[in-house]
Design a protein around this motif. Structure first.
Motif, short mmCIF file in Angstrom:
data_model
loop_
_atom_site.label_atom_id
_atom_site.label_comp_id
_atom_site.label_asym_id
_atom_site.label_seq_id
_atom_site.Cartn_x
_atom_site.Cartn_y
_atom_site.Cartn_z
N GLU A 162 12.05 -7.40 -1.72
CA GLU A 162 12.68 -8.36 -0.82
C GLU A 162 12.67 -7.85 0.62
OE1 GLU A 162 15.99 -10.56 -3.67
OE2 GLU A 162 16.44 -8.57 -2.84
N LEU A 163 13.00 -6.59 0.81
CA LEU A 163 13.05 -6.03 2.16
C LEU A 163 11.66 -5.97 2.78
CD1 LEU A 163 15.61 -3.12 1.57
CD2 LEU A 163 16.03 -5.36 2.60
N THR A 164 10.65 -5.60 1.98
CA THR A 164 9.27 -5.56 2.48
C THR A 164 8.80 -6.94 2.87
OG1 THR A 164 8.77 -3.63 1.09
CG2 THR A 164 6.90 -4.89 1.93
N ALA A 165 9.13 -7.94 2.05
CA ALA A 165 8.76 -9.32 2.36
C ALA A 165 9.39 -9.78 3.67
CB ALA A 165 9.18 -10.24 1.22
N PHE A 166 10.67 -9.50 3.84
CA PHE A 166 11.35 -9.89 5.07
C PHE A 166 10.72 -9.20 6.28
CE2 PHE A 166 14.45 -8.26 8.18
CZ PHE A 166 14.67 -9.44 8.88
N MET A 167 10.44 -7.90 6.18
CA MET A 167 9.87 -7.17 7.31
C MET A 167 8.52 -7.75 7.71
SD MET A 167 10.80 -3.19 6.46
CE MET A 167 10.12 -2.59 8.01
N ALA A 168 7.70 -8.09 6.74
CA ALA A 168 6.37 -8.63 7.04
C ALA A 168 6.48 -9.98 7.74
CB ALA A 168 5.56 -8.77 5.75
N VAL A 169 7.35 -10.86 7.23
CA VAL A 169 7.50 -12.20 7.83
C VAL A 169 8.11 -12.08 9.22
CG1 VAL A 169 8.62 -14.44 7.63
CG2 VAL A 169 7.70 -13.33 5.59
N ALA A 170 9.15 -11.26 9.36
CA ALA A 170 9.83 -11.12 10.66
C ALA A 170 8.92 -10.49 11.70
CB ALA A 170 11.10 -10.28 10.49
N THR A 171 8.05 -9.57 11.27
CA THR A 171 7.14 -8.92 12.20
C THR A 171 6.03 -9.86 12.66
OG1 THR A 171 7.57 -6.74 11.25
CG2 THR A 171 5.53 -6.99 12.51
N HIS A 172 5.41 -10.54 11.70
CA HIS A 172 4.31 -11.46 12.02
C HIS A 172 4.80 -12.81 12.54
CE1 HIS A 172 0.95 -9.07 10.56
NE2 HIS A 172 1.61 -8.81 9.46
N ARG A 173 6.09 -13.12 12.25
CA ARG A 173 6.66 -14.43 12.59
C ARG A 173 5.81 -15.55 12.01
NH1 ARG A 173 10.18 -13.98 18.05
NH2 ARG A 173 10.87 -11.85 17.73
N SER A 174 5.37 -15.30 10.79
CA SER A 174 4.52 -16.27 10.10
C SER A 174 4.51 -15.93 8.61
CB SER A 174 3.10 -16.22 10.65
OG SER A 174 2.19 -16.88 9.80
N PHE A 175 4.83 -16.91 7.77
CA PHE A 175 4.75 -16.69 6.33
C PHE A 175 3.29 -16.54 5.89
CE2 PHE A 175 9.06 -18.45 6.42
CZ PHE A 175 9.70 -17.64 5.50
N ARG A 176 2.40 -17.28 6.53
CA ARG A 176 1.00 -17.23 6.13
C ARG A 176 0.39 -15.86 6.42
NH1 ARG A 176 -3.50 -17.42 8.66
NH2 ARG A 176 -2.52 -18.04 10.63
#
Length: 298
Positions: free
Chosen positions: A8-22
């Motif tokens: 969950e934390l890794t998923a959040f970090m990736a989305v928050a960093t890229h500002r994109s779910f895709r």
């Protein structure tokens, strides 16, 4: 409250960093819908909204930014702890891909690779010369090398090596014929060897003196995209070149080039290796980082 999972934390970090779910999904090798459900579950577990979502954009909330900043530090510490076990499982092996400008790769080949070969003989270092500031994650690189001021804010930066100086240089024959410029404004009366950037634009020469910054658009009869060729052109008397100091030093020592406008040159800048802080650092990259950190910085 149950502690959130590392997934969950890794998923959040990736989305928050890229500002994109895709883009985050592409990096993590999963579906955007899966990431959306994972982050939603994390928000429900914490009882706070971490991301603002619209049909066109994703951005961290104040709580999300605070959590992201803290998680970067925690994940870096975790990576270091895990990498410390490498000594117990044998030699570090694998490949590390680094993106850097060609002039910087010359430095890496001279200063970094001999130490890498000595300390980590089973690590393959794949260096790709590219002057563009690209998205190293989507392009498949483990890390990049750039000047500190050019590194994206969401990356972990590791400064290394001596500060980078820039110089204006010309051949003694050219200066005898055309005279020496005393201020950057005098460059308009000189032949200047232009530097074409990978974007196609011409580099604007930057100067600084007593807190005064000045940018000069130079013109000339020669435009090049390679600093070694700029040095050769300047040594041949074709004009004044604006180059990294370590490229010019051999020609200066040989008397082929003379520095000019030395009191106007911009303050030194630090070079740095950079990599994404929201993902696990693989052992080959960690080995490269360790060698980079061992370089003298004075």
């Amino acid at each position: 409250m149950m502690r959130p999972s590392l997934t969950e934390l890794t998923a959040f970090m990736a989305v928050a960093t890229h500002r994109s779910f895709r883009r985050a999904a592409d990096e993590l090798g999963t579906a955007p819908s899966t990431l959306s459900h994972t982050v939603r579950a994390l928000e429900e577990r914490l009882g706070v909204r971490l991301l603002n979502r619209t049909t066109r954009s994703v951005s961290p909330t104040e709580a999300g930014l605070s959590l992201l900043d803290r998680l970067h530090k925690v994940m870096n510490s975790l990576d270091e702890a895990l990498d410390a076990t490498a000594a117990f499982r044998g030699n570090v092996a694998g490949r590390v891909r680094i993106n850097a400008p060609r002039v910087t790769i010359a430095y890496l080949v001279r200063e970094i690779l001999p130490l890498m070969t000595e300390r980590y003989p089973d690590v393959e270092v794949d260096l790709v010369a590219d002057g563009r500031l690209i998205d190293i994650v989507s392009a498949g690189f483990d890390a990049g090398v750039r000047l500190m001021e050019a590194i994206p804010k969401d990356m972990v930066a590791v400064p290394f090596g001596k500060p980078v100086h820039f110089l204006c240089v010309a051949s003694p024959a050219y200066l005898e014929r055309a005279g020496e410029p005393l201020t950057p404004h005098d460059l308009t009366q000189h032949r200047c060897i232009g530097h074409r950037l990978p974007s196609g634009k011409l580099y604007k020469w930057e100067f600084e003196r007593a807190g005064q910054e000045l940018t000069v658009e130079t013109g000339g009869t020669v435009v090049l995209d390679d600093e070694d060729l700029m040095i050769e052109a300047a040594a041949s008397g074709l004009g004044i070149a604006y180059v990294v100091s370590w490229i010019a030093e051999p020609a200066i020592a040989a008397g082929q080039l003379t520095p000019v406008l030395t009191s106007w040159m911009h303050a030194p800048e630090r070079m740095a290796l950079y990599y994404p802080g929201h993902r696990s650092v693989p052992p080959p990259l960690r080995a490269f980082i360790d060698v980079v950190k061992s370089q003298p910085s004075a």
